[in-house]
Design a protein around this motif. Sequence first.
Motif, PDB file in Angstrom:
ATOM      1  N   UNK A  43      21.794 -30.928  30.803  1.00 48.51           N
ATOM      2  CA  UNK A  43      20.409 -30.448  30.947  1.00 48.51           C
ATOM      3  C   UNK A  43      20.297 -28.939  31.105  1.00 48.51           C
ATOM      4  N   UNK A  44      21.349 -28.321  31.621  1.00 49.42           N
ATOM      5  CA  UNK A  44      21.315 -26.882  31.890  1.00 49.42           C
ATOM      6  C   UNK A  44      21.129 -26.045  30.621  1.00 49.42           C
ATOM      7  N   UNK A  45      21.326 -26.650  29.445  1.00 52.87           N
ATOM      8  CA  UNK A  45      21.177 -25.904  28.195  1.00 52.87           C
ATOM      9  C   UNK A  45      19.755 -25.384  28.038  1.00 52.87           C
ATOM     10  N   UNK A  46      18.785 -26.025  28.689  1.00 46.44           N
ATOM     11  CA  UNK A  46      17.398 -25.576  28.581  1.00 46.44           C
ATOM     12  C   UNK A  46      17.192 -24.175  29.148  1.00 46.44           C
ATOM     13  N   UNK A  47      18.124 -23.702  29.950  1.00 39.44           N
ATOM     14  CA  UNK A  47      18.036 -22.317  30.435  1.00 39.44           C
ATOM     15  C   UNK A  47      18.149 -21.344  29.279  1.00 39.44           C
ATOM     16  N   UNK A  48      18.930 -21.689  28.262  1.00 35.92           N
ATOM     17  CA  UNK A  48      19.041 -20.846  27.071  1.00 35.92           C
ATOM     18  C   UNK A  48      17.791 -20.969  26.209  1.00 35.92           C
ATOM     19  N   UNK A  49      17.244 -22.177  26.137  1.00 34.08           N
ATOM     20  CA  UNK A  49      16.043 -22.417  25.332  1.00 34.08           C
ATOM     21  C   UNK A  49      14.894 -21.524  25.803  1.00 34.08           C
ATOM     22  N   UNK A  50      14.673 -21.477  27.103  1.00 31.68           N
ATOM     23  CA  UNK A  50      13.539 -20.732  27.662  1.00 31.68           C
ATOM     24  C   UNK A  50      13.962 -19.386  28.254  1.00 31.68           C
ATOM     25  N   UNK A  51      15.095 -18.878  27.819  1.00 35.66           N
ATOM     26  CA  UNK A  51      15.640 -17.637  28.398  1.00 35.66           C
ATOM     27  C   UNK A  51      14.796 -16.411  28.084  1.00 35.66           C
ATOM     28  N   UNK A  52      14.877 -15.446  28.992  1.00 36.48           N
ATOM     29  CA  UNK A  52      14.276 -14.128  28.775  1.00 36.48           C
ATOM     30  C   UNK A  52      15.357 -13.056  28.747  1.00 36.48           C
ATOM     31  N   UNK A  53      16.602 -13.478  28.562  1.00 42.89           N
ATOM     32  CA  UNK A  53      17.720 -12.542  28.491  1.00 42.89           C
ATOM     33  C   UNK A  53      18.424 -12.731  27.152  1.00 42.89           C
ATOM     34  N   UNK A  54      19.180 -11.729  26.752  1.00 39.64           N
ATOM     35  CA  UNK A  54      19.986 -11.827  25.542  1.00 39.64           C
ATOM     36  C   UNK A  54      21.324 -12.501  25.871  1.00 39.64           C
ATOM     37  N   UNK A  55      22.048 -12.975  24.869  1.00 39.60           N
ATOM     38  CA  UNK A  55      23.376 -13.535  25.131  1.00 39.60           C
ATOM     39  C   UNK A  55      24.292 -12.543  25.843  1.00 39.60           C
ATOM     40  N   UNK A  56      24.164 -11.263  25.497  1.00 40.02           N
ATOM     41  CA  UNK A  56      25.023 -10.258  26.125  1.00 40.02           C
ATOM     42  C   UNK A  56      24.685 -10.078  27.607  1.00 40.02           C
ATOM     43  N   UNK A  57      23.395 -10.135  27.915  1.00 35.07           N
ATOM     44  CA  UNK A  57      22.989 -10.023  29.324  1.00 35.07           C
ATOM     45  C   UNK A  57      23.455 -11.239  30.111  1.00 35.07           C
TER      46      UNK A  57
END
Length: 340
Positions: free
Chosen positions: A106-120
Amino acid sequence: MRDLRKVARKALSLAAAAGLATTVVSGAALAVDRVSAVHAFPEFLVYTKTFLAMVDDINARGEGIVEIQVRGGPEAIGMFQQPQAVRDGVVDMVHTPGSFYGASVPEIDAMVAARVTPMEARANGGAALMDQVHQSRFNVKHLGWIDGGVQFHIYSTQEFKFGDDGVIDLTGVKLRDNPIYHAFFEALNATTASMKATEVYSALEKGVVDAAAWTSIGILDLKWDKFLKYRIDPKFYNTDIGVIFNKDSWESLSPESQKLIQDVVAEWEQKSYDARQQDIAKDAEELQKRGMQFVSMTPEASEIYVTKANDAAWGRMKGRLEEMGGMENYDKLRKLYYKE
Protein backbone atom coordinates in the motif's frame (compact mmCIF):
# COMPACT_ATOMS: atom_id res chain seq x y z
CA MET A 1 67.93 -38.01 -24.90
CA ARG A 2 68.36 -35.25 -22.36
CA ASP A 3 67.13 -32.73 -24.95
CA LEU A 4 64.08 -34.86 -25.63
CA ARG A 5 63.26 -34.92 -21.92
CA LYS A 6 63.57 -31.11 -21.79
CA VAL A 7 61.22 -30.74 -24.75
CA ALA A 8 58.75 -33.15 -23.14
CA ARG A 9 58.88 -31.29 -19.78
CA LYS A 10 58.36 -27.96 -21.57
CA ALA A 11 55.41 -29.34 -23.51
CA LEU A 12 53.84 -30.62 -20.29
CA SER A 13 54.37 -27.23 -18.61
CA LEU A 14 52.75 -25.41 -21.53
CA ALA A 15 49.82 -27.83 -21.48
CA ALA A 16 49.35 -27.34 -17.75
CA ALA A 17 49.51 -23.58 -18.13
CA ALA A 18 46.96 -23.71 -20.95
CA GLY A 19 44.70 -25.88 -18.81
CA LEU A 20 45.00 -23.47 -15.90
CA ALA A 21 44.24 -20.55 -18.16
CA THR A 22 41.20 -22.35 -19.52
CA THR A 23 40.03 -23.03 -15.97
CA VAL A 24 40.47 -19.39 -14.98
CA VAL A 25 38.63 -18.14 -18.06
CA SER A 26 35.90 -20.69 -17.54
CA GLY A 27 35.64 -19.71 -13.88
CA ALA A 28 35.46 -16.05 -14.79
CA ALA A 29 32.67 -16.77 -17.28
CA LEU A 30 30.75 -18.66 -14.62
CA ALA A 31 31.25 -15.78 -12.21
CA VAL A 32 29.23 -13.37 -14.34
CA ASP A 33 25.85 -12.78 -12.69
CA ARG A 34 22.98 -13.45 -15.10
CA VAL A 35 19.76 -11.52 -14.46
CA SER A 36 16.43 -12.12 -16.22
CA ALA A 37 14.08 -9.16 -16.70
CA VAL A 38 10.72 -8.18 -18.21
CA HIS A 39 8.96 -4.85 -18.67
CA ALA A 40 5.27 -3.96 -18.30
CA PHE A 41 4.75 -1.87 -21.42
CA PRO A 42 5.34 -2.48 -25.16
CA GLU A 43 8.77 -1.61 -26.55
CA PHE A 44 7.56 1.42 -28.52
CA LEU A 45 6.53 3.37 -25.41
CA VAL A 46 9.01 5.88 -24.00
CA TYR A 47 8.94 4.26 -20.56
CA THR A 48 10.13 0.94 -21.96
CA LYS A 49 12.74 2.70 -24.08
CA THR A 50 14.11 4.23 -20.88
CA PHE A 51 14.31 0.83 -19.22
CA LEU A 52 16.02 -0.82 -22.17
CA ALA A 53 18.56 2.02 -22.40
CA MET A 54 19.25 1.65 -18.68
CA VAL A 55 19.76 -2.11 -19.13
CA ASP A 56 22.20 -1.43 -21.97
CA ASP A 57 24.06 0.95 -19.67
CA ILE A 58 24.30 -1.67 -16.92
CA ASN A 59 25.45 -4.36 -19.34
CA ALA A 60 28.10 -2.12 -20.91
CA ARG A 61 29.50 -1.00 -17.57
CA GLY A 62 29.12 -4.43 -16.04
CA GLU A 63 30.84 -6.46 -18.74
CA GLY A 64 32.37 -9.50 -17.09
CA ILE A 65 30.47 -8.75 -13.87
CA VAL A 66 26.74 -8.83 -14.53
CA GLU A 67 24.48 -9.25 -17.54
CA ILE A 68 20.76 -8.46 -17.68
CA GLN A 69 18.86 -10.55 -20.23
CA VAL A 70 15.50 -8.99 -21.14
CA ARG A 71 12.92 -11.62 -21.97
CA GLY A 72 10.35 -9.16 -23.31
CA GLY A 73 7.30 -7.26 -22.22
CA PRO A 74 3.62 -8.09 -21.69
CA GLU A 75 3.79 -10.62 -24.50
CA ALA A 76 6.20 -12.66 -22.35
CA ILE A 77 4.36 -12.27 -19.03
CA GLY A 78 1.09 -10.34 -18.69
CA MET A 79 1.66 -6.82 -17.36
CA PHE A 80 -0.54 -7.36 -14.31
CA GLN A 81 1.09 -10.75 -13.59
CA GLN A 82 4.68 -9.46 -13.71
CA PRO A 83 4.85 -8.21 -10.09
CA GLN A 84 3.88 -11.65 -8.78
CA ALA A 85 6.36 -13.24 -11.18
CA VAL A 86 9.27 -11.28 -9.74
CA ARG A 87 8.05 -11.79 -6.18
CA ASP A 88 8.00 -15.55 -6.75
CA GLY A 89 11.35 -15.63 -8.57
CA VAL A 90 10.01 -16.54 -12.03
CA VAL A 91 12.11 -13.59 -13.22
CA ASP A 92 14.71 -11.62 -11.32
CA MET A 93 13.84 -8.05 -12.30
CA VAL A 94 10.72 -6.17 -13.46
CA HIS A 95 10.11 -2.63 -14.71
CA THR A 96 6.52 -1.83 -13.71
CA PRO A 97 4.15 0.70 -12.16
CA GLY A 98 3.92 0.17 -8.42
CA SER A 99 0.14 0.47 -8.54
CA PHE A 100 -0.01 -2.87 -10.32
CA TYR A 101 0.81 -4.49 -6.96
CA GLY A 102 -0.44 -1.72 -4.66
CA ALA A 103 -2.84 -4.06 -2.87
CA SER A 104 0.24 -5.92 -1.56
CA VAL A 105 2.41 -2.83 -0.94
CA PRO A 106 0.00 0.00 0.00
CA GLU A 107 2.90 2.37 0.65
CA ILE A 108 3.36 2.78 -3.13
CA ASP A 109 0.57 5.37 -3.04
CA ALA A 110 3.07 7.77 -1.47
CA MET A 111 4.75 7.92 -4.89
CA VAL A 112 1.40 8.29 -6.67
CA ALA A 113 0.46 11.41 -4.70
CA ALA A 114 4.01 12.66 -4.12
CA ARG A 115 5.07 16.29 -4.19
CA VAL A 116 8.76 15.42 -4.39
CA THR A 117 10.98 14.26 -7.23
CA PRO A 118 12.63 10.81 -7.24
CA MET A 119 15.93 12.51 -6.46
CA GLU A 120 14.48 14.31 -3.45
CA ALA A 121 12.95 11.07 -2.20
CA ARG A 122 16.33 9.35 -2.49
CA ALA A 123 18.08 12.18 -0.65
CA ASN A 124 15.59 12.50 2.22
CA GLY A 125 15.29 8.78 2.99
CA GLY A 126 11.98 8.18 1.25
CA ALA A 127 13.50 5.77 -1.26
CA ALA A 128 15.16 3.76 1.52
CA LEU A 129 11.86 3.42 3.39
CA MET A 130 10.08 2.44 0.17
CA ASP A 131 12.70 -0.26 -0.43
CA GLN A 132 12.35 -1.49 3.15
CA VAL A 133 8.58 -2.00 2.92
CA HIS A 134 8.93 -3.72 -0.46
CA GLN A 135 11.37 -6.21 1.01
CA SER A 136 9.22 -6.97 4.04
CA ARG A 137 5.87 -7.12 2.22
CA PHE A 138 6.65 -8.40 -1.26
CA ASN A 139 10.03 -10.18 -1.22
CA VAL A 140 11.54 -7.65 -3.63
CA LYS A 141 13.96 -4.75 -3.51
CA HIS A 142 12.70 -1.44 -4.87
CA LEU A 143 15.75 -0.15 -6.72
CA GLY A 144 14.46 3.13 -8.07
CA TRP A 145 11.69 5.39 -9.36
CA ILE A 146 12.19 5.83 -13.10
CA ASP A 147 10.67 8.44 -15.45
CA GLY A 148 9.45 10.53 -12.54
CA GLY A 149 8.06 14.02 -12.92
CA VAL A 150 5.35 12.85 -15.34
CA GLN A 151 1.73 13.33 -14.32
CA PHE A 152 -1.69 12.34 -15.63
CA HIS A 153 -4.58 13.95 -17.49
CA ILE A 154 -8.04 12.74 -18.38
CA TYR A 155 -8.57 12.72 -22.15
CA SER A 156 -12.00 12.47 -23.79
CA THR A 157 -13.66 11.95 -27.14
CA GLN A 158 -16.39 14.38 -26.07
CA GLU A 159 -16.50 17.81 -24.47
CA PHE A 160 -16.24 17.79 -20.69
CA LYS A 161 -19.16 18.59 -18.39
CA PHE A 162 -18.72 20.45 -15.13
CA GLY A 163 -20.48 20.48 -11.77
CA ASP A 164 -21.63 23.49 -9.80
CA ASP A 165 -18.20 23.68 -8.14
CA GLY A 166 -16.48 23.93 -11.56
CA VAL A 167 -14.93 20.46 -11.29
CA ILE A 168 -15.46 18.05 -14.20
CA ASP A 169 -18.45 15.79 -13.76
CA LEU A 170 -17.80 12.28 -15.05
CA THR A 171 -21.24 10.90 -14.29
CA GLY A 172 -22.15 8.54 -17.12
CA VAL A 173 -18.70 8.78 -18.75
CA LYS A 174 -17.24 5.42 -19.78
CA LEU A 175 -13.66 5.80 -18.60
CA ARG A 176 -10.78 3.36 -19.06
CA ASP A 177 -9.56 2.47 -15.60
CA ASN A 178 -6.23 1.42 -14.12
CA PRO A 179 -5.20 0.60 -10.53
CA ILE A 180 -3.20 3.82 -10.17
CA TYR A 181 -6.25 6.10 -10.36
CA HIS A 182 -9.25 3.87 -9.64
CA ALA A 183 -9.95 5.42 -6.23
CA PHE A 184 -9.94 8.93 -7.74
CA PHE A 185 -12.32 7.95 -10.55
CA GLU A 186 -14.71 6.47 -8.03
CA ALA A 187 -14.72 9.83 -6.24
CA LEU A 188 -15.62 11.52 -9.57
CA ASN A 189 -18.58 9.13 -10.15
CA ALA A 190 -17.16 7.77 -13.42
CA THR A 191 -18.28 4.48 -14.93
CA THR A 192 -15.00 2.63 -15.28
CA ALA A 193 -13.71 -0.28 -17.34
CA SER A 194 -10.37 -1.81 -16.41
CA MET A 195 -8.21 -2.86 -19.35
CA LYS A 196 -4.63 -3.10 -20.53
CA ALA A 197 -3.11 -0.15 -22.36
CA THR A 198 -2.77 -2.31 -25.47
CA GLU A 199 -6.57 -2.79 -25.55
CA VAL A 200 -7.57 0.87 -25.30
CA TYR A 201 -7.20 1.80 -28.98
CA SER A 202 -9.76 -0.85 -29.96
CA ALA A 203 -12.02 0.11 -27.05
CA LEU A 204 -12.03 3.75 -28.17
CA GLU A 205 -12.62 2.75 -31.77
CA LYS A 206 -15.63 0.61 -30.82
CA GLY A 207 -17.04 3.06 -28.26
CA VAL A 208 -16.51 0.70 -25.34
CA VAL A 209 -14.90 3.68 -23.58
CA ASP A 210 -15.11 7.35 -24.47
CA ALA A 211 -12.43 8.67 -22.14
CA ALA A 212 -9.09 7.55 -20.75
CA ALA A 213 -6.49 8.81 -18.35
CA TRP A 214 -2.88 8.75 -19.42
CA THR A 215 0.28 10.66 -18.79
CA SER A 216 1.26 13.96 -20.41
CA ILE A 217 3.33 11.93 -22.86
CA GLY A 218 2.68 8.79 -24.85
CA ILE A 219 -0.75 9.48 -26.35
CA LEU A 220 0.89 9.98 -29.75
CA ASP A 221 2.84 6.73 -29.51
CA LEU A 222 -0.35 4.86 -28.66
CA LYS A 223 -2.23 6.70 -31.44
CA TRP A 224 -5.14 7.38 -29.09
CA ASP A 225 -5.20 10.97 -30.36
CA LYS A 226 -7.16 9.65 -33.35
CA PHE A 227 -10.17 9.46 -31.01
CA LEU A 228 -9.34 11.62 -27.98
CA LYS A 229 -9.91 15.30 -28.76
CA TYR A 230 -10.06 16.97 -25.33
CA ARG A 231 -7.63 17.09 -22.39
CA ILE A 232 -8.53 18.44 -18.98
CA ASP A 233 -6.12 20.42 -16.83
CA PRO A 234 -4.71 20.41 -14.20
CA LYS A 235 -2.51 17.35 -14.01
CA PHE A 236 -2.84 14.89 -11.14
CA TYR A 237 -0.77 12.08 -9.61
CA ASN A 238 2.66 10.86 -10.72
CA THR A 239 3.86 7.90 -12.67
CA ASP A 240 5.07 5.35 -10.13
CA ILE A 241 7.17 3.26 -12.50
CA GLY A 242 9.90 1.46 -10.66
CA VAL A 243 12.47 -1.28 -10.96
CA ILE A 244 11.91 -4.14 -8.53
CA PHE A 245 14.21 -7.13 -8.01
CA ASN A 246 13.51 -10.47 -6.37
CA LYS A 247 15.06 -10.30 -2.90
CA ASP A 248 16.57 -13.81 -2.95
CA SER A 249 18.01 -13.26 -6.43
CA TRP A 250 19.45 -9.94 -5.30
CA GLU A 251 21.17 -11.51 -2.32
CA SER A 252 22.74 -14.13 -4.59
CA LEU A 253 24.49 -11.43 -6.66
CA SER A 254 28.06 -10.43 -5.95
CA PRO A 255 28.48 -7.16 -4.00
CA GLU A 256 30.06 -5.71 -7.14
CA SER A 257 26.99 -6.53 -9.22
CA GLN A 258 24.65 -5.14 -6.58
CA LYS A 259 26.51 -1.84 -6.37
CA LEU A 260 26.71 -1.44 -10.14
CA ILE A 261 23.00 -2.08 -10.70
CA GLN A 262 21.90 0.14 -7.82
CA ASP A 263 24.22 2.98 -8.83
CA VAL A 264 23.09 2.93 -12.45
CA VAL A 265 19.39 2.86 -11.53
CA ALA A 266 19.91 5.85 -9.22
CA GLU A 267 21.68 7.73 -12.02
CA TRP A 268 18.78 7.00 -14.39
CA GLU A 269 16.31 8.53 -11.96
CA GLN A 270 17.84 11.92 -12.81
CA LYS A 271 18.49 11.15 -16.49
CA SER A 272 14.97 9.95 -17.16
CA TYR A 273 13.42 12.79 -15.15
CA ASP A 274 15.26 15.40 -17.20
CA ALA A 275 14.43 13.73 -20.52
CA ARG A 276 10.74 13.42 -19.71
CA GLN A 277 10.40 17.14 -18.97
CA GLN A 278 11.47 17.84 -22.54
CA ASP A 279 9.04 15.21 -23.86
CA ILE A 280 6.14 16.77 -21.97
CA ALA A 281 6.61 20.10 -23.76
CA LYS A 282 7.07 18.46 -27.18
CA ASP A 283 4.01 16.23 -26.88
CA ALA A 284 1.79 19.08 -25.69
CA GLU A 285 2.79 21.18 -28.69
CA GLU A 286 2.20 18.33 -31.14
CA LEU A 287 -1.18 17.35 -29.67
CA GLN A 288 -2.43 20.91 -30.00
CA LYS A 289 -1.12 21.06 -33.58
CA ARG A 290 -3.24 18.02 -34.34
CA GLY A 291 -6.33 19.68 -32.96
CA MET A 292 -6.60 18.46 -29.39
CA GLN A 293 -8.20 21.08 -27.12
CA PHE A 294 -6.66 21.62 -23.69
CA VAL A 295 -9.43 22.62 -21.27
CA SER A 296 -8.57 24.29 -17.97
CA MET A 297 -10.64 24.44 -14.80
CA THR A 298 -10.66 27.58 -12.70
CA PRO A 299 -7.95 27.86 -10.01
CA GLU A 300 -10.54 27.15 -7.32
CA ALA A 301 -11.92 24.11 -9.13
CA SER A 302 -8.39 22.91 -9.91
CA GLU A 303 -7.51 22.95 -6.22
CA ILE A 304 -10.62 20.93 -5.37
CA TYR A 305 -9.86 18.47 -8.17
CA VAL A 306 -6.21 17.87 -7.21
CA THR A 307 -7.04 17.69 -3.50
CA LYS A 308 -9.72 15.10 -4.26
CA ALA A 309 -7.19 13.07 -6.25
CA ASN A 310 -4.54 13.17 -3.53
CA ASP A 311 -7.02 12.47 -0.75
CA ALA A 312 -8.21 9.40 -2.68
CA ALA A 313 -4.65 8.02 -2.93
CA TRP A 314 -3.68 8.73 0.66
CA GLY A 315 -7.06 7.48 1.86
CA ARG A 316 -6.63 4.24 -0.05
CA MET A 317 -3.19 3.75 1.50
CA LYS A 318 -4.46 4.48 4.99
CA GLY A 319 -7.36 2.05 4.64
CA ARG A 320 -5.10 -0.72 3.43
CA LEU A 321 -2.53 -0.10 6.15
CA GLU A 322 -5.24 -0.21 8.81
CA GLU A 323 -6.22 -3.65 7.53
CA MET A 324 -2.74 -5.03 6.85
CA GLY A 325 -0.69 -3.30 9.53
CA GLY A 326 2.10 -0.79 9.07
CA MET A 327 0.30 2.41 10.07
CA GLU A 328 3.57 3.54 11.65
CA ASN A 329 4.78 4.28 8.13
CA TYR A 330 1.85 6.49 7.11
CA ASP A 331 3.03 9.70 8.78
CA LYS A 332 6.64 9.00 7.81
CA LEU A 333 5.75 8.64 4.16
CA ARG A 334 3.56 11.75 4.12
CA LYS A 335 6.45 13.72 5.58
CA LEU A 336 8.99 12.31 3.10
CA TYR A 337 6.87 12.31 -0.08
CA TYR A 338 4.19 14.97 0.40
CA LYS A 339 6.06 17.87 2.04
CA GLU A 340 2.99 19.41 3.73
